[in-house]
Every structure is written in C-alpha cells, then in structure tokens.
Design a protein around this motif. Structure first.
Motif, PDB file in Angstrom:
ATOM      1  N   ASP A   1      42.017  95.408  44.718  1.00 31.04           N
ATOM      2  CA  ASP A   1      41.052  95.242  43.643  1.00 31.04           C
ATOM      3  C   ASP A   1      41.353  96.195  42.492  1.00 31.04           C
ATOM      4  OD1 ASP A   1      40.424  97.371  45.335  1.00 31.04           O
ATOM      5  OD2 ASP A   1      38.305  97.328  44.788  1.00 31.04           O
TER       6      ASP A   1
ATOM      7  N   ILE B   1      44.479  94.866  40.508  1.00 34.50           N
ATOM      8  CA  ILE B   1      44.087  93.788  39.586  1.00 34.50           C
ATOM      9  C   ILE B   1      43.368  94.368  38.367  1.00 34.50           C
ATOM     10  CG2 ILE B   1      42.650  91.730  39.331  1.00 34.50           C
ATOM     11  CD1 ILE B   1      43.099  91.268  42.371  1.00 34.50           C
ATOM     12  N   LYS B   2      42.433  95.260  38.629  1.00 31.39           N
ATOM     13  CA  LYS B   2      41.633  95.862  37.552  1.00 31.39           C
ATOM     14  C   LYS B   2      42.523  96.611  36.556  1.00 31.39           C
ATOM     15  CE  LYS B   2      38.009  99.354  36.899  1.00 31.39           C
ATOM     16  NZ  LYS B   2      37.100 100.301  37.607  1.00 31.39           N
TER      17      LYS B   2
ATOM     18  N   LYS C   1      44.843  94.309  34.442  1.00 35.08           N
ATOM     19  CA  LYS C   1      44.063  93.667  33.367  1.00 35.08           C
ATOM     20  C   LYS C   1      43.776  94.634  32.240  1.00 35.08           C
ATOM     21  CE  LYS C   1      41.674  89.997  35.942  1.00 35.08           C
ATOM     22  NZ  LYS C   1      40.374  89.471  36.395  1.00 35.08           N
TER      23      LYS C   1
ATOM     24  N   SER D   1      48.253  89.032  44.641  1.00 32.26           N
ATOM     25  CA  SER D   1      46.922  89.200  44.048  1.00 32.26           C
ATOM     26  C   SER D   1      46.919  88.936  42.549  1.00 32.26           C
ATOM     27  CB  SER D   1      46.410  90.619  44.321  1.00 32.26           C
ATOM     28  OG  SER D   1      46.401  90.883  45.706  1.00 32.26           O
TER      29      SER D   1
ATOM     30  N   LYS E   1      47.210  85.149  41.687  1.00 37.82           N
ATOM     31  CA  LYS E   1      46.002  84.360  41.943  1.00 37.82           C
ATOM     32  C   LYS E   1      44.961  84.527  40.848  1.00 37.82           C
ATOM     33  CE  LYS E   1      46.600  84.528  46.968  1.00 37.82           C
ATOM     34  NZ  LYS E   1      46.088  85.076  48.251  1.00 37.82           N
ATOM     35  N   GLU E   2      45.159  85.524  39.975  1.00 35.91           N
ATOM     36  CA  GLU E   2      44.257  85.729  38.842  1.00 35.91           C
ATOM     37  C   GLU E   2      44.768  84.940  37.637  1.00 35.91           C
ATOM     38  OE1 GLU E   2      41.411  87.709  38.739  1.00 35.91           O
ATOM     39  OE2 GLU E   2      41.621  87.925  40.907  1.00 35.91           O
ATOM     40  N   ASP E   3      43.878  84.705  36.688  1.00 37.08           N
ATOM     41  CA  ASP E   3      44.262  83.992  35.465  1.00 37.08           C
ATOM     42  C   ASP E   3      44.443  84.999  34.338  1.00 37.08           C
ATOM     43  OD1 ASP E   3      44.804  82.235  33.481  1.00 37.08           O
ATOM     44  OD2 ASP E   3      42.810  81.325  33.394  1.00 37.08           O
TER      45      ASP E   3
END
Length: 688
Positions: A432, A435-436, A439, A457, A460-462
C-alpha cells in the motif's frame, strides 16, 4: 480454410493489359475483392462481381504513388483483413492456392514478402536485383494512414509504414505472366528425360536454355542437374556463367539446401572476383538461417562493391542491403550500428520526406522516459540475497547505458546510475505504501512504467500510463501487459498471452576460471521449496563434498529439516549468506552447481551466474530449468537419482563453452534491448 477477407489492388497505366484476364483468373481462386485503378485510355473490359474499376482522373502530372494511394483508399473501403498488391502482368506460383491460409493465419506476421522469378538475362535490369531480395506484397490491414515514396523505383506497391511492421519471408515466387506463358509455350523442358547421359551430348547453350526453362517453371531439382552440367563445360559468356551459378544456388536454396547454395556461390569466386549481387545472396541465405553475424559480413562486402558504381544512380542496389544490415544489427543488439545503417538507408532514399511516418520509423531509436518500480524488501542491488533486485539493477543500468531516461523506485540504500526515488518506509513489505508513494512522486512526462513488485501492485492500479508487469515468480497476476521471465511461464500460466524476456546479467561482473576444485555448490535460499534436501541427498549418495551458501528461509524449517544432516556430515559445509568476492570464488571454483529446485522455477538466475563463471549446473527439470539449460540438455535431470549418476560420471561441458553460451543468450544488454522493444510495442498499443 480461409476465413480472412483479402482484397487485391492493381494499378494499370500505359502498359498493355493483355495478361489481365490471366491475372483475374489467378486471383479469383483466393481473393474476395479486386480493385483496379486505370489511367485514361487503359480501362480494362472485365465483368466480375469481385472487381471494382476506378479511373484515375487527374489530368495533371502525378507521381505513380498517387495511383497507388487511390487504389489503397478504394481497397480500404471494402474493409479487408489483408491487402494484396500485384501488378497487371504478375501472378504467384500455384503454391499460393494451398499456402495462402497458413500465411494469413500466422498471427506474428503483418507483412509477407516474396521473391521474383528471375527470367532476365540482363544483369543491369532491376529485375535481376528483385530476384535476390524479398519484396512486400501482402499486408495485414492495420488501419493506419498511408504514405508512399515519391520515386520511379519499383518499391511503391505498399505504403511506407510497412517498415514498422513484422515481416515474414515466403519462398513462393512472384512470376511475370510473360514468363508463365513462355513456360507453357515451350515444351522442350517438359520433354527432357529425368536421367541418362544425354546432357553430355548437348551444346553448352542448349544446356543453359533447358536449365533456365526448368528453373523458371519451378522444377528446381531437374534444373540443378542441368546447371551443374553446363558449368562443367567451357562457356564463352562470363555473364551466362555467372547467371547460371546464381540460379543454381537459388535452386538449391529453394529446394531447402541453403548450405549447398552458399557453397555454390563461394565456388564462383574461383572463376571471377566476387560480385555484389552474389555477396548479397550469401548474406540473404545466412540471414534466413538467423546467423546474423555472417549475414552482416556478406552484406557489408556487397555494399562495398556496389558503392563503387553508385555514381550511376543505381540506389536500389544500395538502400536494401543497408536496410538488411540495419535489421541484422538490431537482432545482434548493436543499437549504435543499427542506427548508423538506418541513417545510411535514409540517405539512399533521399526522396523520403520528413513525415510523421518517418518520425515513427526513427522513433525506435528515440530515448524513452522509463520508471522502474522495484520490490520494497531488499536494496538494489542486493547485498547477498535478492534475485529480483539483481535483475532490476542490471536492467536499469543497461537502460541508462542505452541512453534512456530512467527513474528507479527502490528501498533506501539502493545504488543506481538512474534517478533514485527511495521508498520512505523501511524493513517491512508494504504494498500500500509502494502504491501511495509511486502515485505521489511519479515524475512528469513518463513514457512507461515497469512494475517488478511481486503481486504487480502498480500494474493493477490506473496510473493513466502504459505499464508492463514482470512476473518474477511462477504466477499470473491478471494485468493487461504481463511479461514473464521464461517462455514456459508465458505458455503454461500465461496461456500464450503477453511477453517473455529471459533475465540477463552483466558478464563483466562474473569472474571466469577453468580451474575447478573438488566440491559441489548449492547457492540459494535454504528451503525445501528450493530443493536443499535434494542437494543433501545427492551429496550423501554420491559421497561428494558439498558447500551450501545462502540465507536461511525460516529457522523452524532449518532446524527440523536440515541442521542435523549438515552438522553430522563432514563432507557438508554451510558458509552462510554470501556476496561479493566470496560469492565469486565459490561459483568459479566449484566443480559443479546443484540446482535441484522443488518448485515450478520461473527462471533460475543462479544457473546463469554459474555458467558465466565457467561452472556447469545440474538442474532438476522443473519450471524453466530445461529452457535455461537448452544449450546443454545433458545437464538436465529428471530425478535425484539421475543427478546422482551424473555427479558420479562427472562429464561436463568445457568452461569456455558455458561462458560463451551465457554471452550469447543471457546478457543484461540483450535483456534491456528486448524490454525496450516491448516498451515501444506497449506504448504504441496503449495509445492506439
């Protein structure tokens, strides 16, 4: 059975259309629609539901490409799957009727190129060169904007963007109708017996003529005998002898004997100095066999010879060999040479304007802005254990060396030539947080993201950006652009969907030694999953010395499964987790590395590292083991007992062969070039 729709395209100008009926009869057997564009005064009289006749009405001077473009636009209106460009006096060999299905059903090929039947005796005629090279005729409908080269040279049947597509090369010939008609009218060749000594009673010119007839008609085996008989006799014509040699070699090649074809061409050097066309033919034959280095040598000889006559304006004989050199160098991973040959190709195609299409073609050399996302457990490169992190490091360093702009998300303490963006958390696995932070800290103007995290991971995010995901473990994470580290993974868990790139190493980092000591080595995590218990079995049964190096997976498993067996056997030594010079020494001096993996191995980097040091590897045939050891199948074992037997026999490849195998298949440069091509393909697909 053909299920794809094919639309044929024909342009008629001032030439006679006396063969058009034959062409229509030929095309009617395998195409669905036919578009014919004609000039004023050349309208054909054809009535067929398949045919649409379109006049070219512009009365002002227009290059021939304007007619091609009109024909293309009309053909596109038929919504075809494939487009076939053919002239009004051309047909294909009848093999096309049976083989068209296999051509258009090949999902990997977008453009099919064919060679021309060589029937001219004038070597200054461009048709002589056309019989040497493959020329594109059949193209998959990619629904892209079409541009043509503004030139009088015979290279304008299809739009320029085909240079960006995947080519396939067919042995089916394009045959001028006059040649086919001539073959039908002459029955002398057909009447020749298959055997006997009649050839010895014929004059050289008679032999030559009959051999040519058979060659043109596609009876290559019979033509070979006559050309050989002709070349044994004394001929006054050097040109005829050269042409006979060329066609004899070509007949061998078309009969599936490329080695004999090359030997025939090399023998011709005894009679006269090498000719550029002969060198090009040899280059083509090596290229067909995917021996890129030998192909480069012969194409370079061809352009050296031909460049001496380039002042005559015969650029068609120069641009194509240079383009072939460009392709060969790309396959060899020599991007600098490829770029050089591409620029020379452009020079000889001066007529090509600076258009979006040419920019697209040049874009394969344009540096990319790439974001690499490493797992958040071990630093990059790893201190002692971390195969994924080592691959990420080598890939990143090579991408930087290739001139790309690279950003690397990795744990604190990582070292890289790229721009490092360190994770803010330490010591724990926090997807997590990964990803954070990606971004939050993602740079501007990024072309592509490469996700190496274990569960994909990031993929799988956009992120509103093309993202590929490398699968370093034997799993499928369900992302749009998965990239596996072995073909076995791609086929078994990927279902053939996605890409694969073998891991590579920087060979300079691995020390080579031919001198070996009397110990076997297990290098990896101490776990049953990795097969340590099998390595212990081999040691005990074969009574050999075994050194174990690597981190303990779990204390519980180590104590319960391995500790007693290691401590009670004087032949076994556990040296702990290793890195640096200690790891190098263990690898380069080991008699053999044991890789008895007990899982579906995704790749197995240790095998490559060992062979780079000149050390053989015995591996259990699980996962990608046999794929990595493909060059040495004798090192693959189907069971522990077979591994014991091979340890006892101790028959291993020479260390130099092992090192050379890695250099040819598993370098970081090859890996980076392969990924770069995937990056460009994915970016193109994402934006389309």
């Amino acid at each position: 059975m053909k299920v794809s729709k094919i639309t044929a395209m024909i342009v008629i100008d001032e030439i006679s259309n006396s063969y058009l009926d034959d062409v229509m009869e030929h095309l009617d057997q395998y195409v669905d629609e036919i578009i014919i564009v004609h000039d004023e005064g050349t309208k054909p009289s054809i009535s067929s539901e398949k045919v649409k006749i379109v006049p070219f009405q512009d009365k002002s001077f227009q290059p021939y490409s304007a007619r091609r473009k009109l024909c293309w636009e009309e053909a596109m209106k038929t919504n075809p799957d494939w487009l076939l460009a053919i002239d009004p006096d051309q047909v294909f060999e009848e093999r096309i009727f049976k083989e068209i299905d296999s051509l258009i059903q090949n999902e990997k090929i977008d453009v099919w190129a064919f060679r021309y039947a060589d029937y001219t005796k004038d070597q200054d005629d461009y048709r002589f060169s056309r019989s040497i090279y493959h020329w594109p005729h059949l193209i998959r409908n990619k629904k892209m904007s079409a541009e043509w080269l503004e030139t009088s040279l015979p290279i304008g049947q299809l739009p320029l963007y085909i240079l960006n597509l995947e080519f396939g090369y067919s042995d089916i010939r394009v045959v001028p109708c006059v040649c086919k008609q001539w073959g039908k009218d002459q029955d002398g060749a057909a009447a020749l017996p298959n055997q006997g000594d009649w050839a010895n009673e014929m004059l050289p010119q008679e032999l030559y003529n009959h051999a040519n007839e058979l060659y043109v008609r596609g009876e290559y085996e019979r033509s070979i005998k006559l050309f050989e008989a002709y070349l044994l006799q004394q001929s006054e014509s050097i040109n005829d002898k050269r042409e006979a040699t060329f066609r004899l070699a070509d007949a061998h090649a078309l009969s599936g004997n490329s080695e004999e074809a090359i030997w025939t061409l090399l023998q011709s050097f005894y009679d006269e100095p090498p000719h550029s066309d002969v060198c090009s033919m040899i280059g083509y034959l090596w290229m067909k066999g995917k021996d890129w280095k030998k192909a480069v040598f012969w194409y370079e000889q061809a352009v050296k010879m031909e460049s001496k006559t380039s002042e005559k304006g015969n650029t068609i004989s120069l641009w194509f060999p240079y383009f072939q050199l460009f392709i060969c160098c790309e396959h060899l991973g020599d991007s600098e040479k490829a770029k050089e040959y591409f620029e020379i190709t452009r020079y000889f195609l001066k007529q090509v304007p600076e258009t979006p299409l040419m920019e697209s073609f040049r874009s394969r050399f344009k540096p990319l802005t790439i974001v690499q996302v490493a797992p958040d457990i071990y630093p990059v490169p790893p201190m002692d254990y971390g195969g994924v992190e080592k691959v990420v490091f080598d890939l990143t360093e090579e991408l930087v060396r290739l001139g790309h702009h690279v950003y690397l998300f990795a744990p604190k303490g990582s070292k890289t030539s790229a721009t490092l963006i360190p994770y803010q958390h330490e010591g724990i696995w926090r997807l997590d947080e990964v990803i954070k932070q990606v971004k939050l800290l993602l740079p501007q103007s990024v072309d592509i993201i490469h996700d190496h995290t274990h569960l994909s991971s990031i993929g799988k995010e956009d992120f509103k950006l093309p993202t590929i995901c490398s699968l370093h473990n034997y799993m499928n994470n369900g992302t749009k652009y998965p990239t596996y580290v072995s073909n076995r993974m791609l086929q078994t868990i990927g279902g053939g969907m996605g890409y694969y790139v073998h891991n590579g190493i920087d060979l300079k980092e691995y020390q080579f030694s031919e001198q070996k000591e009397e110990y076997y080595l297990y290098l990896g995590r101490l776990a049953k999953q990795k097969g340590l218990h099998f390595a212990l079995d081999v040691c005990e049964k074969a009574n050999v010395k075994l050194k174990i190096a690597g981190p303990i997976s779990t204390s519980k498993e180590f104590v319960e499964e391995f500790q007693d067996r290691i401590m009670k056997n004087p032949n076994i030594e556990y040296v702990g987790a290793v890195s640096g010079q200690q790891k190098q020494d263990l690898l380069k001096y080991a008699k053999c590395v044991l890789f008895p993996t007990n899982c579906q191995e995704a790749f197995g980097l240790v095998m490559v590292e060992a062979m780079a040091c000149g050390t053989p590897v015995l591996g259990l045939d699980n996962g990608a083991v046999s794929e990595v050891l493909n060059g040495f199948p004798e090192l693959v074992c189907s069971s522990v007992d077979e591994m014991v037997t091979k340890v006892l026999h101790a028959r291993y490849p020479h260390p130099k062969l092992l090192r050379e195998y890695v250099a040819n298949h598993f370098t970081s440069k090859r890996m980076a070039l392969a990924y770069t091509q995937i990056y460009r393909d994915v970016i193109k697909d994402y934006r389309s």
